[in-house]
Write a protein that holds these residues in place. Structure first.
Motif, PDB file in Angstrom:
ATOM      1  N   LYS A 122       2.013   3.080  -6.064  1.00 32.06           N
ATOM      2  CA  LYS A 122       0.923   3.136  -7.046  1.00 32.06           C
ATOM      3  C   LYS A 122       1.442   2.838  -8.448  1.00 32.06           C
ATOM      4  O   LYS A 122       2.345   3.497  -8.948  1.00 32.06           O
ATOM      5  CB  LYS A 122       0.278   4.524  -7.024  1.00 32.06           C
ATOM      6  CG  LYS A 122      -0.860   4.687  -7.996  1.00 32.06           C
ATOM      7  CD  LYS A 122      -1.422   6.098  -7.952  1.00 32.06           C
ATOM      8  CE  LYS A 122      -2.488   6.273  -9.006  1.00 32.06           C
ATOM      9  NZ  LYS A 122      -2.890   7.678  -9.139  1.00 32.06           N
ATOM     10  N   TYR A 123       0.851   1.834  -9.082  1.00 35.15           N
ATOM     11  CA  TYR A 123       1.116   1.499 -10.479  1.00 35.15           C
ATOM     12  C   TYR A 123       0.269   2.426 -11.342  1.00 35.15           C
ATOM     13  O   TYR A 123      -0.929   2.582 -11.099  1.00 35.15           O
ATOM     14  CB  TYR A 123       0.750   0.039 -10.735  1.00 35.15           C
ATOM     15  CG  TYR A 123       0.642  -0.340 -12.184  1.00 35.15           C
ATOM     16  CD1 TYR A 123       1.766  -0.697 -12.905  1.00 35.15           C
ATOM     17  CD2 TYR A 123      -0.586  -0.333 -12.829  1.00 35.15           C
ATOM     18  CE1 TYR A 123       1.667  -1.051 -14.244  1.00 35.15           C
ATOM     19  CE2 TYR A 123      -0.695  -0.691 -14.158  1.00 35.15           C
ATOM     20  CZ  TYR A 123       0.440  -1.037 -14.860  1.00 35.15           C
ATOM     21  OH  TYR A 123       0.339  -1.383 -16.177  1.00 35.15           O
ATOM     22  N   ILE A 124       0.877   3.034 -12.377  1.00 28.54           N
ATOM     23  CA  ILE A 124       0.144   3.916 -13.275  1.00 28.54           C
ATOM     24  C   ILE A 124      -0.072   3.267 -14.636  1.00 28.54           C
ATOM     25  O   ILE A 124      -1.196   3.188 -15.112  1.00 28.54           O
ATOM     26  CB  ILE A 124       0.857   5.278 -13.417  1.00 28.54           C
ATOM     27  CG1 ILE A 124       0.910   5.964 -12.043  1.00 28.54           C
ATOM     28  CG2 ILE A 124       0.162   6.153 -14.456  1.00 28.54           C
ATOM     29  CD1 ILE A 124       1.728   7.216 -11.989  1.00 28.54           C
ATOM     30  N   GLU A 148       0.842  -1.190   0.000  1.00 26.56           N
ATOM     31  CA  GLU A 148       0.000   0.000   0.000  1.00 26.56           C
ATOM     32  C   GLU A 148       0.881   1.244   0.000  1.00 26.56           C
ATOM     33  O   GLU A 148       1.859   1.323   0.751  1.00 26.56           O
ATOM     34  CB  GLU A 148      -0.905  -0.004   1.239  1.00 26.56           C
ATOM     35  CG  GLU A 148      -1.944   1.077   1.210  1.00 26.56           C
ATOM     36  CD  GLU A 148      -2.954   0.932   2.325  1.00 26.56           C
ATOM     37  OE1 GLU A 148      -3.437   1.975   2.790  1.00 26.56           O
ATOM     38  OE2 GLU A 148      -3.242  -0.206   2.725  1.00 26.56           O
ATOM     39  N   MET A 207       5.368   4.433 -12.096  1.00 29.67           N
ATOM     40  CA  MET A 207       4.825   4.249 -10.751  1.00 29.67           C
ATOM     41  C   MET A 207       4.964   5.544  -9.973  1.00 29.67           C
ATOM     42  O   MET A 207       5.727   6.428 -10.350  1.00 29.67           O
ATOM     43  CB  MET A 207       5.552   3.122 -10.028  1.00 29.67           C
ATOM     44  CG  MET A 207       5.357   1.777 -10.655  1.00 29.67           C
ATOM     45  SD  MET A 207       6.128   0.520  -9.618  1.00 29.67           S
ATOM     46  CE  MET A 207       5.557  -0.946 -10.424  1.00 29.67           C
ATOM     47  N   GLU A 208       4.236   5.585  -8.876  1.00 34.75           N
ATOM     48  CA  GLU A 208       4.259   6.771  -8.030  1.00 34.75           C
ATOM     49  C   GLU A 208       4.328   6.344  -6.568  1.00 34.75           C
ATOM     50  O   GLU A 208       3.662   5.384  -6.164  1.00 34.75           O
ATOM     51  CB  GLU A 208       2.984   7.582  -8.269  1.00 34.75           C
ATOM     52  CG  GLU A 208       2.933   8.897  -7.559  1.00 34.75           C
ATOM     53  CD  GLU A 208       1.699   9.701  -7.944  1.00 34.75           C
ATOM     54  OE1 GLU A 208       1.722  10.911  -7.684  1.00 34.75           O
ATOM     55  OE2 GLU A 208       0.727   9.135  -8.481  1.00 34.75           O
ATOM     56  N   CYS A 209       5.151   7.048  -5.786  1.00 35.24           N
ATOM     57  CA  CYS A 209       5.191   6.813  -4.341  1.00 35.24           C
ATOM     58  C   CYS A 209       5.996   7.906  -3.665  1.00 35.24           C
ATOM     59  O   CYS A 209       6.741   8.647  -4.318  1.00 35.24           O
ATOM     60  CB  CYS A 209       5.737   5.434  -4.001  1.00 35.24           C
ATOM     61  SG  CYS A 209       7.508   5.272  -4.009  1.00 35.24           S
TER      62      CYS A 209
END
Length: 90
Positions: free
Chosen positions: A33-35, A30, A50-52
Motif C-alpha cells: 500500500k502506497y500512503i 496487491e 508505504m505499508e505491507c
C-alpha cells in the motif's frame, strides 16, 4: 508495518521514471500500500511512505523499477507511538 522507501533516481532517468509512471502507474502488487510521497527539489530522490505485511511484495515491486532507480527500505514507527513507548521508561 510501515516503511520509508528512499528511491534514488539513476543519473538522467527522472523523465523515464515519470513516463513509465504515466503509462503503467506504480505497478505495485496487491498488498503493498502506497500512503504518500515527497520528491527532493533536485529530483534525485523520492521518499515514499508505504505499508505491507509481506516483504516479498517489495521485491516484486522493485523488479519493475530497478533499471531506473535504486531503493532503500526502512521500517518505521510513527513518532506518537514511539513517544508512548519511551515515556513508559521515563
Amino acid at each position: 508495518m510501515l516503511f520509508m522507501v528512499i528511491e534514488r533516481f539513476k543519473d538522467g532517468k527522472t523523465k523515464e521514471i515519470y513516463r513509465r509512471f504515466q503509462e503503467k502507474g506504480r505497478m505495485m502488487p496487491e498488498g503493498l500500500k502506497y500512503i504518500h510521497s515527497w520528491v527532493e527539489v533536485n529530483c534525485d530522490r523520492c521518499f515514499q511512505l508505504m505499508e505491507c505485511d509481506d516483504l516479498s511484495l517489495f521485491q516484486e515491486w522493485i523488479l519493475q523499477w530497478q533499471d531506473l532507480a535504486t531503493f532503500e527500505i526502512i521500517p518505521v514507527v510513527p513518532s506518537k507511538q514511539t513517544a508512548e513507548i519511551v515515556n513508559k521508561t521515563l
